[in-house]
Design an enzyme around this catalytic site. Structure first.
Site, PDB file in Angstrom:
ATOM      1  N   ASP A 175      12.447  -7.673   8.581  1.00 34.22           N
ATOM      2  CA  ASP A 175      11.312  -8.058   9.408  1.00 34.22           C
ATOM      3  C   ASP A 175      11.624  -7.989  10.904  1.00 34.22           C
ATOM      4  O   ASP A 175      11.716  -8.989  11.603  1.00 34.22           O
ATOM      5  CB  ASP A 175      10.836  -9.472   9.036  1.00 34.22           C
ATOM      6  CG  ASP A 175      10.216  -9.515   7.651  1.00 34.22           C
ATOM      7  OD1 ASP A 175      10.896  -9.081   6.700  1.00 34.22           O
ATOM      8  OD2 ASP A 175       9.088  -9.998   7.515  1.00 34.22           O
ATOM      9  N   HIS A 190      10.457  -9.846  15.641  1.00 33.08           N
ATOM     10  CA  HIS A 190       9.362  -9.901  14.684  1.00 33.08           C
ATOM     11  C   HIS A 190       8.212 -10.681  15.309  1.00 33.08           C
ATOM     12  O   HIS A 190       8.286 -11.139  16.454  1.00 33.08           O
ATOM     13  CB  HIS A 190       9.853 -10.552  13.385  1.00 33.08           C
ATOM     14  CG  HIS A 190       8.901 -10.425  12.230  1.00 33.08           C
ATOM     15  ND1 HIS A 190       8.177  -9.278  11.977  1.00 33.08           N
ATOM     16  CD2 HIS A 190       8.550 -11.314  11.256  1.00 33.08           C
ATOM     17  CE1 HIS A 190       7.434  -9.459  10.911  1.00 33.08           C
ATOM     18  NE2 HIS A 190       7.631 -10.697  10.450  1.00 33.08           N
ATOM     19  N   HIS A 205      13.293 -16.061   8.516  1.00 33.98           N
ATOM     20  CA  HIS A 205      12.120 -16.653   9.145  1.00 33.98           C
ATOM     21  C   HIS A 205      11.287 -17.317   8.049  1.00 33.98           C
ATOM     22  O   HIS A 205      11.699 -17.344   6.888  1.00 33.98           O
ATOM     23  CB  HIS A 205      11.310 -15.601   9.917  1.00 33.98           C
ATOM     24  CG  HIS A 205      10.758 -14.504   9.069  1.00 33.98           C
ATOM     25  ND1 HIS A 205      11.545 -13.611   8.359  1.00 33.98           N
ATOM     26  CD2 HIS A 205       9.471 -14.130   8.795  1.00 33.98           C
ATOM     27  CE1 HIS A 205      10.791 -12.758   7.702  1.00 33.98           C
ATOM     28  NE2 HIS A 205       9.523 -13.054   7.943  1.00 33.98           N
ATOM     29  N   ASP A 254       7.026 -14.899   1.870  1.00 27.70           N
ATOM     30  CA  ASP A 254       7.808 -14.036   0.990  1.00 27.70           C
ATOM     31  C   ASP A 254       9.311 -14.199   1.177  1.00 27.70           C
ATOM     32  O   ASP A 254      10.103 -13.625   0.430  1.00 27.70           O
ATOM     33  CB  ASP A 254       7.397 -12.564   1.160  1.00 27.70           C
ATOM     34  CG  ASP A 254       7.457 -12.083   2.604  1.00 27.70           C
ATOM     35  OD1 ASP A 254       7.389 -12.912   3.523  1.00 27.70           O
ATOM     36  OD2 ASP A 254       7.561 -10.856   2.808  1.00 27.70           O
ATOM     37  N   HIS A 255       9.710 -15.013   2.167  1.00 29.51           N
ATOM     38  CA  HIS A 255      11.132 -15.244   2.428  1.00 29.51           C
ATOM     39  C   HIS A 255      11.585 -16.663   2.085  1.00 29.51           C
ATOM     40  O   HIS A 255      12.785 -16.921   2.068  1.00 29.51           O
ATOM     41  CB  HIS A 255      11.451 -14.961   3.899  1.00 29.51           C
ATOM     42  CG  HIS A 255      11.266 -13.527   4.270  1.00 29.51           C
ATOM     43  ND1 HIS A 255      12.306 -12.632   4.409  1.00 29.51           N
ATOM     44  CD2 HIS A 255      10.131 -12.809   4.525  1.00 29.51           C
ATOM     45  CE1 HIS A 255      11.839 -11.445   4.729  1.00 29.51           C
ATOM     46  NE2 HIS A 255      10.510 -11.530   4.807  1.00 29.51           N
ATOM     47  N   HIS A 307      13.054  -4.703   1.447  1.00 26.03           N
ATOM     48  CA  HIS A 307      11.813  -5.285   1.965  1.00 26.03           C
ATOM     49  C   HIS A 307      10.715  -4.236   2.091  1.00 26.03           C
ATOM     50  O   HIS A 307      10.111  -4.030   3.137  1.00 26.03           O
ATOM     51  CB  HIS A 307      12.069  -5.965   3.319  1.00 26.03           C
ATOM     52  CG  HIS A 307      10.993  -6.935   3.698  1.00 26.03           C
ATOM     53  ND1 HIS A 307       9.993  -6.608   4.579  1.00 26.03           N
ATOM     54  CD2 HIS A 307      10.770  -8.216   3.341  1.00 26.03           C
ATOM     55  CE1 HIS A 307       9.193  -7.655   4.735  1.00 26.03           C
ATOM     56  NE2 HIS A 307       9.642  -8.642   3.991  1.00 26.03           N
ATOM     57  N   HIS A 315       7.985 -16.817   6.899  1.00 28.41           N
ATOM     58  CA  HIS A 315       6.878 -16.226   6.160  1.00 28.41           C
ATOM     59  C   HIS A 315       7.120 -16.468   4.668  1.00 28.41           C
ATOM     60  O   HIS A 315       8.259 -16.491   4.195  1.00 28.41           O
ATOM     61  CB  HIS A 315       6.755 -14.741   6.463  1.00 28.41           C
ATOM     62  CG  HIS A 315       6.111 -14.461   7.789  1.00 28.41           C
ATOM     63  ND1 HIS A 315       6.262 -13.272   8.462  1.00 28.41           N
ATOM     64  CD2 HIS A 315       5.307 -15.236   8.576  1.00 28.41           C
ATOM     65  CE1 HIS A 315       5.571 -13.309   9.605  1.00 28.41           C
ATOM     66  NE2 HIS A 315       4.987 -14.488   9.686  1.00 28.41           N
TER      67      HIS A 315
END
Length: 305
Positions: free
Chosen positions: A206, A138, A61, A65-66, A265, A63
């Site tokens: 997530d 998520h 996805h 941090d990814h 994670h 976000h």
């Protein structure tokens, strides 16, 4: 053989000794990356691997941090003189998101090809392996991924001889190719036994526990799964933010009948994941706290003689 390295295990923000989320696999000269947190190219270097052969990058996805490490990784690949196209796979909106990020990474010397996920489950054949994306639960559209290396049936020379197949065609048939020749048409099923168990890895972060994860992770050799929180008192936060507890990941692994589970994670507040494995191990014994640089070589299972 499939090589796999967990490059980063931190969620939300990087920490000393814990980089943001990323996982890399290598098979047959092809490299695949799942997620690309900040500094992923550094983690690849620290592992001693190369980012030059990465030809597929999957995103769970969007976000930060990814995906925040993508511009830097692509620039590093360009500086390493990569010229071949790179395929990007992710939820709907992928090209728009990446185009915005590439404002700071213009002039790449290779083409980017986009595959946007819109279905509950989507499958692809890439570089000798099967890739499946499956939707999870998520706060934004999010997917998990399975990588499968199929394995054909065992070759039986006695069947080839019995079917009067010339030796010069055996290699093609052994590799699943049909041969049309003057002597006749020869098919792989004339010399091969039934398909054998291959290699299967599932990666998912997530998400709240869900049936789609269990179904698609079924009988994986390795499940790499989010364990955002190990502390029991963090359950309300996991529910609110749609993340997973250690015990919930263990239940998913047990239900999916996987061989091994790695957690990843982690919340930045979770400094010592190994301290919270007692209860999860009661549910699923073969569980391990993932850490940066953790790697494994997966090979086809040995056959019984």
């Amino acid at each position: 053989m499939l090589d796999l390295c967990l490059l980063g295990t931190s969620g939300m923000m990087p920490l000393p000794g814990r980089a943001l989320t990323a996982c890399m696999t290598r098979f047959g000269g092809s490299s695949l990356l799942i997620d690309c947190g900040e500094g992923t190219q550094v983690a690849i270097r620290q592992k001693g691997w190369s980012f030059h052969p990465i030809d597929t990058i999957c995103f769970t996805h969007y976000h930060g941090d990814h995906i925040s490490g993508l511009p830097g990784l692509l620039l590093s690949m360009g500086n390493a003189e990569r010229k071949e196209p790179v395929t990007l796979i992710g939820p709907k909106g992928l090209e728009k998101v990446v185009s915005a990020l590439l404002i700071i990474a213009q002039g790449l010397p290779f083409e980017l090809r986009y595959i946007e996920l819109t279905e509950k489950v989507q499958e692809f054949s890439l570089h000798g392996y099967q890739l499946k994306a499956f939707r999870v639960n998520h706060s934004v559209p999010c997917y998990g991924y399975t990588i499968e290396i199929p394995r054909g049936g065992r070759f039986f020379p006695e069947l080839a001889a019995k079917n009067q197949i010339p030796v010069k065609y055996w290699n093609q048939l052994q590799h699943g190719q049909t041969v049309e020749a003057e002597e006749g048409v020869f098919t792989p099923d004339m010399v091969l036994g039934p398909a054998r168990k291959g290699i299967k890895v599932t990666y998912c972060t997530d998400t709240r526990p869900n049936a789609n994860l269990v179904e698609n992770a079924r009988e994986s050799d390795l499940l790499i799964c989010e364990g955002m929180y190990g502390e029991p008192d963090k359950k309300p936060k996991a529910l609110e933010k749609k993340h997973m507890m250690f015990t919930e990941a263990a239940k998913m692994a047990k239900e999916a009948e996987v061989k091994e589970l790695w957690l990843t994670h982690y919340s930045p507040s979770l400094l010592y994941p190994q301290n919270y494995l007692r209860e999860p191990k009661k549910i699923f014994e073969n569980i391990h706290p993932g850490k940066d640089g953790m790697s494994v070589e997966l090979d086809f299972p040995e056959e019984k003689k």
